[in-house]
Write a protein that holds these residues in place. Structure first.
Motif, mmCIF file in Angstrom:
data_model
loop_
_atom_site.group_PDB
_atom_site.id
_atom_site.type_symbol
_atom_site.label_atom_id
_atom_site.label_comp_id
_atom_site.label_asym_id
_atom_site.label_seq_id
_atom_site.Cartn_x
_atom_site.Cartn_y
_atom_site.Cartn_z
ATOM 1 N N PHE A 38 0.827 -1.209 0.000
ATOM 2 C CA PHE A 38 0.000 0.000 0.000
ATOM 3 C C PHE A 38 0.860 1.258 0.000
ATOM 4 O O PHE A 38 0.649 2.179 -0.814
ATOM 5 N N VAL A 39 1.837 1.314 0.909
ATOM 6 C CA VAL A 39 2.701 2.494 1.014
ATOM 7 C C VAL A 39 3.440 2.748 -0.288
ATOM 8 O O VAL A 39 3.480 3.881 -0.797
ATOM 9 N N PHE A 40 3.993 1.698 -0.868
ATOM 10 C CA PHE A 40 4.772 1.877 -2.081
ATOM 11 C C PHE A 40 3.882 2.205 -3.281
ATOM 12 O O PHE A 40 4.295 2.933 -4.190
ATOM 13 N N SER A 41 2.677 1.692 -3.298
ATOM 14 C CA SER A 41 1.738 2.020 -4.379
ATOM 15 C C SER A 41 1.351 3.499 -4.320
ATOM 16 O O SER A 41 1.315 4.188 -5.350
ATOM 17 N N VAL A 42 1.090 3.994 -3.121
ATOM 18 C CA VAL A 42 0.747 5.402 -2.950
ATOM 19 C C VAL A 42 1.930 6.295 -3.327
ATOM 20 O O VAL A 42 1.770 7.302 -4.046
ATOM 21 N N LEU A 43 3.116 5.929 -2.855
ATOM 22 C CA LEU A 43 4.305 6.720 -3.175
ATOM 23 C C LEU A 43 4.592 6.711 -4.666
ATOM 24 O O LEU A 43 5.024 7.721 -5.235
ATOM 25 N N HIS A 44 4.358 5.578 -5.313
ATOM 26 C CA HIS A 44 4.577 5.511 -6.757
ATOM 27 C C HIS A 44 3.619 6.436 -7.493
ATOM 28 O O HIS A 44 4.030 7.191 -8.393
ATOM 29 N N ALA A 45 2.353 6.386 -7.126
ATOM 30 C CA ALA A 45 1.365 7.251 -7.780
ATOM 31 C C ALA A 45 1.705 8.722 -7.564
ATOM 32 O O ALA A 45 1.640 9.541 -8.501
ATOM 33 N N PHE A 46 2.095 9.064 -6.332
ATOM 34 C CA PHE A 46 2.433 10.455 -6.009
ATOM 35 C C PHE A 46 3.689 10.911 -6.741
ATOM 36 O O PHE A 46 3.700 11.961 -7.393
ATOM 37 N N VAL A 83 13.205 8.147 -2.032
ATOM 38 C CA VAL A 83 11.834 7.701 -2.273
ATOM 39 C C VAL A 83 11.661 7.251 -3.716
ATOM 40 O O VAL A 83 11.189 6.138 -3.983
ATOM 41 N N VAL A 84 12.037 8.110 -4.676
ATOM 42 C CA VAL A 84 11.811 7.751 -6.087
ATOM 43 C C VAL A 84 12.693 6.578 -6.509
ATOM 44 O O VAL A 84 12.300 5.775 -7.363
ATOM 45 N N GLY A 88 10.952 3.202 -7.459
ATOM 46 C CA GLY A 88 11.189 2.838 -8.851
ATOM 47 C C GLY A 88 11.704 1.418 -8.990
ATOM 48 O O GLY A 88 11.292 0.676 -9.895
ATOM 49 N N LEU A 89 12.593 1.007 -8.094
ATOM 50 C CA LEU A 89 13.109 -0.364 -8.147
ATOM 51 C C LEU A 89 12.055 -1.355 -7.671
ATOM 52 O O LEU A 89 11.998 -2.489 -8.170
ATOM 53 N N ILE A 202 18.327 9.270 -12.753
ATOM 54 C CA ILE A 202 19.125 8.314 -11.984
ATOM 55 C C ILE A 202 19.882 7.383 -12.918
ATOM 56 O O ILE A 202 19.307 6.838 -13.865
ATOM 57 N N ALA A 203 21.173 7.229 -12.656
ATOM 58 C CA ALA A 203 22.018 6.315 -13.436
ATOM 59 C C ALA A 203 22.502 5.191 -12.534
ATOM 60 O O ALA A 203 22.901 5.428 -11.392
ATOM 61 N N ILE A 204 22.463 3.985 -13.060
ATOM 62 C CA ILE A 204 22.915 2.803 -12.327
ATOM 63 C C ILE A 204 24.119 2.232 -13.052
ATOM 64 O O ILE A 204 24.046 1.884 -14.237
ATOM 65 N N GLY A 205 25.248 2.176 -12.353
ATOM 66 C CA GLY A 205 26.494 1.737 -12.980
ATOM 67 C C GLY A 205 26.673 0.221 -12.971
ATOM 68 O O GLY A 205 25.836 -0.522 -12.449
#
Length: 248
Positions: A38-46, A83-84, A88-89, A202-205
Motif C-alpha cells: 500500500f505504502v509503495f503504491s501510494v508513493l509511486h502514484a504520487f 523515495v523515487v 522505482g526499483l 538516476i544512473a545505475i552503474g
C-alpha cells in the motif's frame, strides 16, 4: 483454553515479536506485506506525478553469485531521491533494504513504519554488528541494501563531505557486489533549473566485484572498494550533469 485459542494466541505473539531485520521482506507477516504494498503504491502514484523520474542502466541490477543481492551506493542530495529510487526499483521487482540513522528509532511511529518497509537502522558512531549482520543476511537472501556513504544530504558542491565506508565491509561479509548509482535533478541549490518541478535522473552503474580489485589482503580490498565505488558514483553523477544541463 481451547486448542484454537492457543493457536491464535501463539500466532499473535509470534507476529508481535517478529524480527523484521533478520527476515526477508517476502516473509514479513501478511499485514506488514499489505502495508508495504500500500505504502509503495501510494508513493509511486504520487512521485510519478510530482517527481517524474528517469532511470538508465537498469540492466546492471543483476543478481550476483549464488543469487545474492548487491550493495547499492549513491550520492545524497535530497529526501526525494531515496523515495523515487526505492519505489522505482520496487516497481521493477527489486526489494531494497535501505540503511537509516538509528536516531529515527527514538520516534515510535517512524521505527514502526521503517521496519515494515524493510529499513535497517544503523548506529554510525559505533561498530554496529547487529546492522552489519542484518545487511549480510539480506544480501545472502538476494535482497539489495541501499547505503548513502556521504551520510547526510550534500546541499552544494562547496560542502565538505566525509565519506563513510562501511558499505564495502558489508559487501565483503556477504561476498556481494557493489553497484554505484547517481542522481541529479532532485535538488536545485544554485537555482539553475529551468523549472521548479523536480524531475530526477538516476544512473545505475556496472557492478563491482571484489575479484576485480588489485588489493589482495582483506583490509586493502575494503579500502580499494570504497575508493573505486565512490569514484564511479561521482563519475556517473558528472555524466548525468553533462547530459542534462541545468540539473544539479
Amino acid at each position: 483454553m481451547s486448542d484454537t485459542q492457543t493457536k491464535v494466541k501463539a500466532k499473535s505473539t509470534k507476529h508481535k515479536g517478529f524480527d523484521y531485520l533478520r527476515n526477508s521482506i517476502v516473509n514479513f507477516p501478511a499485514g506488514a506485506r499489505a502495508l508495504y504494498t500500500f505504502v509503495f503504491s501510494v508513493l509511486h502514484a504520487f512521485s510519478s506525478i510530482v517527481y517524474p523520474t528517469t532511470f538508465r542502466g537498469e540492466e546492471n541490477l543483476t543478481a550476483g553469485e549464488d543469487g545474492k543481492g548487491a550493495v547499492l551506493v549513491m550520492n545524497h542530495v535530497s529526501m526525494v531521491e531515496p523515495v523515487v529510487f526505492i519505489v522505482g526499483l520496487w516497481r521493477r521487482g527489486i526489494r531494497i533494504r535501505p540503511l537509516y540513522k538509528i536516531d529515527f528509532d527514538k520516534i515510535a511511529p517512524a521505527r514502526w513504519l521503517f521496519r515494515r518497509v524493510g529499513g535497517i537502522p544503523v548506529d554510525r558512531g559505533s561498530a554496529d554488528l547487529k546492522a552489519l549482520k542484518a545487511c549480510r543476511d539480506a544480501l545472502k537472501r538476494g535482497e539489495y541494501v541501499l547505503v548513502y556513504p556521504e551520510g547526510t544530504r550534500v546541499k552544494n558542491d562547496e560542502q565538505p563531505v566525509e565519506l563513510h565506508g562501511g558499505f564495502a565491509m558489508i559487501a565483503q561479509m556477504a561476498g556481494a557486489n557493489v553497484i554505484p548509482c547517481a542522481v541529479v535533478g532532485a535538488a536545485d541549490p544554485y537555482k539553475i533549473r529551468k523549472t521548479r518541478r523536480r524531475m530526477p535522473k538516476i544512473a545505475i552503474g556496472k557492478p563491482i566485484s571484489f575479484d576485480e580489485l588489485e588489493a589482495t589482503d582483506r583490509k586493502g580490498r575494503v579500502a580499494e572498494m570504497e575508493r573505486v565505488a565512490m569514484d564511479d558514483v561521482y563519475a556517473l553523477r558528472d555524466e548525468l550533469r553533462n547530459d542534462y544541463p541545468g540539473l544539479w
